[in-house]
Each structure stands twice: as C-alpha cells, then as structure tokens.
Design an enzyme around this catalytic site. Structure first.
Site, PDB file in Angstrom:
ATOM      1  CG  ASP A 232       4.721   3.693   3.655  1.00  0.00           C
ATOM      2  OD1 ASP A 232       4.946   2.900   2.717  1.00  0.00           O
ATOM      3  OD2 ASP A 232       5.612   4.371   4.192  1.00  0.00           O
ATOM      4  CB  SER A 254       8.541   4.094  -0.060  1.00  0.00           C
ATOM      5  OG  SER A 254       8.143   3.304   1.040  1.00  0.00           O
ATOM      6  CD  GLN A 304       5.511   1.751  -0.627  1.00  0.00           C
ATOM      7  OE1 GLN A 304       6.283   0.986  -0.063  1.00  0.00           O
ATOM      8  NE2 GLN A 304       4.746   2.617   0.040  1.00  0.00           N
TER       9      GLN A 304
END
Length: 319
Positions: A232, A254, A304
């Site tokens: 991430d 996110s 993502q």
C-alpha cells in the site's frame, strides 16, 4: 485509509527510518504484532499515522496476520480482497474478528473484520491453499532496471532535493517532516524526478523495496503479511503522476485493496515494485502493481482503487 506519498506528488520516495541493523524487523516485532484476546479475536496497536489517519497497509497486514493464525501450518495465503469502509481512529487500538468461513482439504477461506467504536472500519476475505504442483505455468517478464545497489535511497534523495537551489518554497517543510518520520521499509526509486521540475509523467513508477531488519526464511506467512503492509506504500499515488504538474492533492484515501500471491519470497530482501495506473476519473484512481523477486520471479500482484480529490496547482509566481 491513508495512502502515503511524497510531498504533493505521487512518487514512491515518501518516508524513511533509521535501519535497525541486524535486529529483527520492527514490522514483525511491533507493527504487525497482534495481542490475542480470545479465539479468533485480536487487538492491534503501534500504528504509523500518515496524514492523521491509519495507514491502510498496516490494517491489511494486521488483518492477514489475524487470518493466518486460524489456519494450519501447511496452507498459505494465495489471495485477499479488502474494503476500507470507515476512517480509522489512530488514537484507539483496532480489534480484529476472524470468521472461519470455510476449511476445506485444499482451500480455506477466512473473513476478517477490523472494528473501532463498535463499527467495522475494514473488511477482508483471505483464501489459503495447500501447495499443489501444476504443469500449467507462465508469467510476464520482469522489467529491466538498474539493481538496487546502483540506486539512491530516499534519505539521500531527500538531501539532494533540499540542497537544490531551484526547489520550490513549498517543499522544504514537507521534506523535512518526511525525513523525521520512521518507516520500517527501505525504498530506492528507479527513476526519481526532480521536484524542481514538475512535469506531466506517465502513470507508472518502479522502486525497489524491502523490510528493514531481519525476518528470516522460516515463516512464509509473515513474509506475506509484511508484503501486504509494503504493497500500500505510495501505491495510489501512481495515479497522480500525469496530473501533478497542474493539480495538488486535496484528499486521497484507499477504497479497496486486493492481492494475489504467486511464489515464495522474502520481504526482507529487495523486491521491485512495478506500479501503473490504467485509469482515473470520477474522483477515483485505479492502480495495478507487481512485486518481483530479484531473480525475475513474479511474487505478488496487487490492485487498488481509491478516492483522489485535487485542487489546481498554483505557481509560486502567482503567490
């Protein structure tokens, strides 16, 4: 959840920390270390807090730690799919509730809910598989890039940025703040751009990354949890690269995060993180990523989507 980035751009030279030398990785001993409260119930602490929010990668990593504790030693995660449903409170611990959705002879599924204030802030499903041979195998080829030994780390790059006489006045404060933070991963961007010359870039970036400290060979489950944390880092910022010359970030979080694990790897060894954004629109950005071992084996694939709201970039000549 917050997705860290470099000051007002999307490149992966965000933060650094002092390496712990030969000590066991702080990611294992602290950041991803959960306190068991009951069967399938855990509490997480020790949160890194970028932008006054919980770091999404840490929540993903801790959720995978919790899920992995509920399966047998002979199965390993092959995929996980997550949603960030509420902002996390960095002042409170997070409770992780594991549901044993299915335990089969080859595959097992675990559902994990991260809870604060009695409400879920994050939900995740992880699938585990026993190792199985297969004659059907293929993968993409790893990009050809300089090895990490030939590249500068973020600490050195930040020093260079701060010494640049053409650096715009809005950057030194943010760069010094970044330099003061401690992050348990090492980053070496493959092709860092000078901050003094913001320009339109392709929505692609690559950087070498590894956990600080020693994790060891024995626990593949922990290497996967560390990779979840790493995955991430500066990921969503890839979608900003074509736009940073005319827009700056107002809000970025996110929405979801998915990972597929393909081959064994060590997260405390250098891996190449190849990131690209095939699309952005509707105040959202989509990013894809691949983590490559140094020997060219594709270890992990990531995806993502996140919210990205921007403001017009104001040139210093107009200030």
């Amino acid at each position: 959840m917050s997705s860290p980035q470099a000051p007002e751009d999307g490149q992966g030279c965000g933060d650094r920390g002092d390496p712990p030398g030969d000590l066991r990785s702080v990611l294992v001993t602290t950041v991803l270390n959960l306190e068991p409260l009951d069967e399938d119930l855990f509490r997480g602490r020790h949160y890194w807090v970028p932008a006054k929010r919980l770091f999404g990668g840490q929540i993903v990593g801790q959720a995978l730690v919790a899920a992995a504790k509920s399966v047998s030693e002979d199965v390993h995660v092959h995929s996980l799919h997550c949603y960030f449903v509420r902002a996390g409170d960095p002042k409170l611990p997070v409770l992780y509730q594991v549901e044993r959705t299915r335990t089969g002879s080859s595959f097992s599924v675990r559902s994990v809910k991260a809870v604060q204030h009695g409400k879920p802030i994050f939900i995740c499903q992880a699938s585990f598989q026993q190792a199985q041979p297969s004659p059907m195998q293929h993968q993409f080829s790893m990009p050809t890039v300089p090895p990490p030994e030939e590249l500068l780390d973020c600490e050195t790059l930040i020093d260079q940025y701060l010494r640049d006489p053409n650096l715009q006045k809005r950057y030194p404060l943010a760069l010094n703040r970044i330099a003061a933070q401690e992050v348990p991963i090492e980053i070496k961007p493959v092709n860092p751009s000078p901050l003094s010359q913001l320009q339109r870039m392709e929505p692609k970036q690559m950087f070498w990354v590894r956990a600080r400290g020693y994790i060891g060979e024995g626990d593949m489950k922990m290497h996967c949890c560390v990779a979840a944390y790493i995955s991430d880092y500066a990921f969503l910022g890839t979608a900003l690269l074509p736009h940073q010359w005319q827009h700056k970030v107002h809000f970025m979080v996110s929405l979801d995060h998915s990972m597929w694990f393909h081959a064994p790897f060590r997260a405390d060894h250098w891996m190449l993180y190849e990131c690209e954004s095939p699309w952005a629109g509707g105040s959202r950005g989509l990013v894809h990523g691949r983590l490559w071992r140094q020997d060219g084996v594709l270890a992990v694939t990531c995806a993502q989507e996140g919210v990205i709201r921007v403001k017009p970039q104001v040139s210093e000549s107009k200030l």
